[in-house]
Design an enzyme around this catalytic site. Structure first.
Site, PDB file in Angstrom:
ATOM      1  N   TYR A 186       0.805  -1.217   0.000  1.00 48.84           N
ATOM      2  CA  TYR A 186       0.000   0.000   0.000  1.00 48.84           C
ATOM      3  C   TYR A 186       0.841   1.272   0.000  1.00 48.84           C
ATOM      4  CZ  TYR A 186      -4.541  -2.217   0.716  1.00 48.84           C
ATOM      5  OH  TYR A 186      -5.697  -2.928   0.570  1.00 48.84           O
ATOM      6  N   LYS A 240       3.632 -15.237   3.744  1.00 46.56           N
ATOM      7  CA  LYS A 240       3.922 -16.063   2.566  1.00 46.56           C
ATOM      8  C   LYS A 240       5.434 -16.274   2.547  1.00 46.56           C
ATOM      9  CE  LYS A 240       2.611 -18.134  -1.261  1.00 46.56           C
ATOM     10  NZ  LYS A 240       1.760 -19.348  -1.271  1.00 46.56           N
ATOM     11  N   ASP A 295      -2.360 -18.514   1.839  1.00 45.15           N
ATOM     12  CA  ASP A 295      -3.274 -19.323   1.024  1.00 45.15           C
ATOM     13  C   ASP A 295      -3.930 -20.407   1.889  1.00 45.15           C
ATOM     14  OD1 ASP A 295      -0.728 -20.442   1.241  1.00 45.15           O
ATOM     15  OD2 ASP A 295      -0.674 -21.256  -0.797  1.00 45.15           O
ATOM     16  N   ASP A 322      -6.293  -7.099   4.247  1.00 44.49           N
ATOM     17  CA  ASP A 322      -7.402  -6.554   3.459  1.00 44.49           C
ATOM     18  C   ASP A 322      -8.239  -7.685   2.880  1.00 44.49           C
ATOM     19  OD1 ASP A 322      -8.936  -4.614   2.001  1.00 44.49           O
ATOM     20  OD2 ASP A 322      -7.784  -5.161   0.209  1.00 44.49           O
ATOM     21  N   ASP A 342     -12.247  -9.349   4.339  1.00 44.43           N
ATOM     22  CA  ASP A 342     -13.477  -9.483   3.547  1.00 44.43           C
ATOM     23  C   ASP A 342     -13.975 -10.921   3.581  1.00 44.43           C
ATOM     24  OD1 ASP A 342     -13.233  -6.779   2.754  1.00 44.43           O
ATOM     25  OD2 ASP A 342     -13.988  -7.223   0.742  1.00 44.43           O
TER      26      ASP A 342
HETATM   27  C1  IPM Z   1     -10.517  -1.548   3.435  1.00 43.02           C
HETATM   28  C2  IPM Z   1     -10.658  -1.023   2.035  1.00 43.02           C
HETATM   29  C3  IPM Z   1      -9.520  -0.041   1.753  1.00 43.02           C
HETATM   30  C4  IPM Z   1      -8.229  -0.815   1.861  1.00 43.02           C
HETATM   31  C5  IPM Z   1      -9.615   0.694   0.397  1.00 43.02           C
HETATM   32  C6  IPM Z   1     -10.912   1.450   0.265  1.00 43.02           C
HETATM   33  C7  IPM Z   1      -8.445   1.610   0.182  1.00 43.02           C
HETATM   34  O1  IPM Z   1     -10.705  -2.063   1.121  1.00 43.02           O
HETATM   35  O2  IPM Z   1     -10.475  -0.723   4.366  1.00 43.02           O
HETATM   36  O3  IPM Z   1     -10.442  -2.757   3.595  1.00 43.02           O
HETATM   37  O4  IPM Z   1      -7.813  -1.473   0.896  1.00 43.02           O
HETATM   38  O5  IPM Z   1      -7.600  -0.736   2.923  1.00 43.02           O
HETATM   39 MG    MG Z   2     -10.835  -3.978   2.025  1.00 39.72          MG
END
Ligand code: IPM
Ligand code: MG
Length: 359
Positions: free
Chosen positions: A141, A191, A223, A247, A251
């Protein structure tokens, strides 16, 4: 206590969920005798529209002058064509950096009443209660150099993954300290079979772990972790990982517990904490009043806990969410076919009322 907050509703469903979260904050303050002062500023696409920048100076100053920041979401198709440094997401990344919040805490808990909302079988998902500790200011990032060079069709792109020992140490300590207040297990995810950053990561985390003999440390590749997260999510306690892996895995954890719309986050480590739902701007449902406000509302609970040490108040918000979910109220993302779905505002009001009346 006086709570000075900057609210950054941002884009997409950000404003809808932030409004409900702020109602919860105001009601909680009233019930517990605190004073809240909220300054609202644009960020992301809203920043670009208002001041031609994803993090306008005025917005940043307001954040730096407050005790904590509550952010909705950034990004949307209207801004996809912007150069990388002016994309809405850049506003969020700059803000994280300016606030120095290197530790992103993302709890993923299965509410027992939502057992049927998970796409996984009940026996697989039951008891899931993990805390993903994501390093937030390093890795791909922020690493330099980063660019797209040359001319088409011979262009080449570079991103840089870079981690210092110090930046791994400080996030590892956060994870171990959290584990001590939980089930005392840290899984460090990397990794290391491929990446140099991960080899350093594993070494440094192992060294930090020596100071926490009461915490059980294990390591896994990202993984394999993704697979286990789906197959046996309940076995995880604290997951410690770098920025990009965190990240992605967070999710995934949202999917496991029923909806990404439930997930809250706290970004801490600097003087001022940043609190945001994990879900993002969800342009496909923006403006329809159907977004799930619980991620934002639970982010307020995290704010009360981590920025203000108001544990009772935080737990009260979490209890209200648990109780309202037990009544069967469901936003669209949580509902099953044929079930009635509650709009964003109705869910928000139910929580607020629960907090106000204690019933
Ligand atoms: C999160 C989001 C952000 C990230 C984006 C919007 C930059 O996906 O907070 O998980 O990748 O950190
Ligand atoms: Mg995210």
């Amino acid at each position: 206590m006086l709570l000075k907050i900057t609210a950054l509703p941002g884009d997409g469903i950000g404003p809808e969920v932030t409004a409900e979260a702020l109602n919860v904050l105001h009601t909680t303050a009233k019930v517990f005798g605190h004073e809240v002062r909220v300054t609202t500023k644009p960020v992301g696409g809203a920043g670009l529209t208002a001041a031609s920048h994803p993090l306008p100076d005025d917005t940043l100053q307001a954040c730096l002058n407050s005790d904590a920041v509550l952010l909705g979401a950034v990004g949307g198709p209207a801004f996809d064509h912007y150069p990388i440094d002016l994309r809405p997401e850049k506003g969020l990344l700059k803000l994280r950096q300016a606030l120095g919040c290197f530790a992103n805490l993302r709890p993923a808990v299965l509410f027992p009443s939502l057992l049927d909302s998970s796409p996984l079988r009940a026996e697989a998902v039951q008891g899931t209660d993990m805390m993903i500790v994501r390093e937030l200011l390093g890795g791909l990032y922020f690493g330099e150099p980063r660019s797209i060079n040359g001319t088409s069709p011979d262009r080449e792109a570079i991103d840089t993954m870079r981690y210092s020992e110090a930046s791994i140490q400080r996030i590892a300590k956060v994870a171990f300290d959290l584990a001590r207040r939980r089930r005392k297990k840290v899984l460090s995810v990397d990794k290391a079979n491929v990446l140099a950053c991960s080899r350093l990561w594993r070494e440094v985390v192992t060294a930090v772990g020596k100071d926490y003999p009461d915490v059980q440390l294990s390591h896994n590749y990202v993984d394999s972790c993704a697979m286990i997260l789906v197959a046996h999510p309940a076995q995880y306690d604290v997951i410690l990982t770098e920025n990009m892996f965190g990240d992605i895995l967070s999710d995934l954890a949202g999917g496991v517990v029923g909806s990404l719309g439930l997930l809250a986050s706290a970004s801490v480590g600097g003087k001022i904490g940043l609190y945001e739902p994990v879900h993002g701007s969800a342009p496909d449902i923006a403006g329809k009043g159907i977004a799930n406000p619980l991620g934002a509302i639970l982010s307020v609970a995290m704010m009360l806990r981590h920025s203000f040490q108001l544990e009772k108040e935080a737990a009260n918000v979490e209890t209200a969410v648990t109780k309202i979910l037990e009544t069967g109220l469901r936003t669209k993302d949580l509902s099953r076919p044929g079930e009635r779905t509650a709009p964003t505002q109705e869910m928000g009001q139910a929580i607020t009322q629960q907090i106000a009346t204690g019933r």
